[in-house]
Design an enzyme around this catalytic site. Sequence first.
Site, PDB file in Angstrom:
ATOM      1  N   SER A 178       0.793  -1.221   0.000  1.00  7.05           N
ATOM      2  CA  SER A 178       0.000   0.000   0.000  1.00  7.05           C
ATOM      3  C   SER A 178       0.830   1.279   0.000  1.00  7.05           C
ATOM      4  O   SER A 178       0.351   2.313  -0.445  1.00  7.05           O
ATOM      5  CB  SER A 178      -0.964   0.000   1.177  1.00  7.05           C
ATOM      6  OG  SER A 178      -0.310  -0.369   2.359  1.00  7.05           O
ATOM      7  N   HIS A 206      -5.396  -3.969  -2.614  1.00  6.88           N
ATOM      8  CA  HIS A 206      -5.115  -2.934  -3.618  1.00  6.88           C
ATOM      9  C   HIS A 206      -5.044  -3.485  -5.037  1.00  6.88           C
ATOM     10  O   HIS A 206      -4.865  -2.715  -5.978  1.00  6.88           O
ATOM     11  CB  HIS A 206      -3.805  -2.210  -3.293  1.00  6.88           C
ATOM     12  CG  HIS A 206      -3.898  -1.352  -2.078  1.00  6.88           C
ATOM     13  ND1 HIS A 206      -4.542  -0.140  -2.082  1.00  6.88           N
ATOM     14  CD2 HIS A 206      -3.469  -1.540  -0.809  1.00  6.88           C
ATOM     15  CE1 HIS A 206      -4.486   0.397  -0.871  1.00  6.88           C
ATOM     16  NE2 HIS A 206      -3.843  -0.446  -0.079  1.00  6.88           N
ATOM     17  N   LYS A 237     -12.350  -0.965  -1.411  1.00  5.51           N
ATOM     18  CA  LYS A 237     -11.491  -0.181  -2.299  1.00  5.51           C
ATOM     19  C   LYS A 237     -12.110  -0.183  -3.704  1.00  5.51           C
ATOM     20  O   LYS A 237     -13.097   0.509  -3.909  1.00  5.51           O
ATOM     21  CB  LYS A 237     -10.066  -0.675  -2.198  1.00  5.51           C
ATOM     22  CG  LYS A 237      -9.533  -0.308  -0.797  1.00  5.51           C
ATOM     23  CD  LYS A 237      -8.153  -0.736  -0.420  1.00  5.51           C
ATOM     24  CE  LYS A 237      -7.854  -0.193   0.978  1.00  5.51           C
ATOM     25  NZ  LYS A 237      -7.080  -1.080   1.810  1.00  5.51           N
TER      26      LYS A 237
HETATM   27  C1  LIG Z   1      -7.205  -1.413   3.323  1.00  6.52           C
HETATM   28  C2  LIG Z   1      -6.447  -2.649   3.574  1.00  6.52           C
HETATM   29  C3  LIG Z   1      -6.921  -3.622   4.475  1.00  6.52           C
HETATM   30  C4  LIG Z   1      -8.128  -3.399   5.337  1.00  6.52           C
HETATM   31  O1  LIG Z   1      -9.306  -3.441   4.627  1.00  6.52           O
HETATM   32  P1  LIG Z   1     -10.600  -2.686   5.233  1.00  6.52           P
HETATM   33  O2  LIG Z   1     -11.714  -3.252   4.453  1.00  6.52           O
HETATM   34  O3  LIG Z   1     -10.365  -1.242   5.029  1.00  6.52           O
HETATM   35  O4  LIG Z   1     -10.655  -3.052   6.673  1.00  6.52           O
HETATM   36  C5  LIG Z   1      -6.211  -4.787   4.594  1.00  6.52           C
HETATM   37  N1  LIG Z   1      -5.067  -5.000   3.902  1.00  6.52           N
HETATM   38  C6  LIG Z   1      -4.572  -4.073   3.042  1.00  6.52           C
HETATM   39  C7  LIG Z   1      -3.318  -4.361   2.297  1.00  6.52           C
HETATM   40  C8  LIG Z   1      -5.236  -2.871   2.864  1.00  6.52           C
HETATM   41  O5  LIG Z   1      -4.739  -1.955   2.050  1.00  6.52           O
END
Ligand SMILES: *Cc1c(COP(=O)(O)O)cnc(C)c1O
Length: 396
Positions: A178, A206, A237
């Site tokens: 990320s 992502h 996302k």
């Molecule tokens: C955003 C994210 C999460 C968490 O997901 P949410 O649905 O926001 O709780 C887990 N792992 C990664 C790599 C992320 O970027």
Amino acid sequence: MKVDINQELQQIQEKGLFRTLRTMNAASDPETILEGKKILLFSSNNYLGLANDPRLKEKAIEAIQQFGIGSGGSRLTTGNFCLHEQLEQDIAAFKGKEASLIFGSGFLANVGIISSLMESGDVILSDALNHASIIDGCRLSNADTLIYHHVDMNDLEKKLQRTSSYRRKLIVTDGVFSMDGNIAPLPAIVQLAQKYGAMVMVDDAHATGVLGKTGAGTAEYFGLTNQIELLMGTLSKSVGSEGGYVAASRSMIHYLRNKARTFIFQTSLSPGVIAASIEGIRIIHEERERRIQLLENAEFLRTGLKKAGFSLVDGTTPILAVLIGSAQDAVRFSKRLEEEGIFAPAIRPPTVPEGMSRIRLTVMATHRRGQLEYALQTFLKIGKEMNLLSANNLVY
Ligand SMILES: *Cc1c(COP(=O)(O)O)cnc(C)c1O
């Protein structure tokens, strides 16, 4: 002894690490409103623009009309609606696995999966830059956790060589990281997993909707869907909604349904959110052009920034890490961006190493060319202003 919260807060402040919230007054679209002011958003994970798509909203409204707002129970009691089952079938098909399981969020999915699958006597091998929720899952599991250097396959193998006495072994990695936006070397990870008898879990938060022929993520991108036991991801996302999931074999899903505490003891997601996710996945499947546009937009901005003399972490994903240097400079850069109408945060230590502070940009499929060009010009202007661009790189 009484814990003095104020004293601790002061220490946080002194280190420059005090966090505050920013307030958005509109949807997570390229053009939005931040604290009453119009701004171009370059930091949302709404990669495909589905978070404010009329079709997702319509489906959510229909589901709310029919099923209500709250689900009223956990999946194992009274909260298992036909919608949840539909979404799990759709996720399994999308990810190319037998079955899937939804959690309240991606964070809860990672915590629940890792802590229920791994226990004392097991070993987890975890990339140094994995997401916080993976780290917490490892901590909760009571398994030994070996952190290997970021995407360093020699180090991973060295650590695997010490694991012969453990019962179960799991290699866990983000599919796309990320902070840097780089892709995990899954072919090498799978090869090592097979050599040393480990399972593999990939967090494609992502990469889902972004990479792979159908947008299924990094496993599809590398053609390794069948070799990776656990395909975890989020619906918050690219899918534009909310919730987490894992796609896996039917027996793995049965196991997690029986063991993962963040699944068992949480009220299931609201019907509106589930219906929106179903629609989001349908659109990802049918509108390939969104994914193509997203990657084109990322490429346009990445190439332009490099040409202008900025250094970026290499990559092909919609996460662009523009290296600035010191934490102070990165913060100043971000502030100047905001004054010019662009919202993109500075990322500082301890999130990234000292001297590697950066502006983290994320691109959306819904950014228009003019908005990307404006961002480029603004970066150039501030870069010159702050003397961050070496003269010989200035081709603009
Ligand atoms: C955003 C994210 C999460 C968490 O997901 P949410 O649905 O926001 O709780 C887990 N792992 C990664 C790599 C992320 O970027």
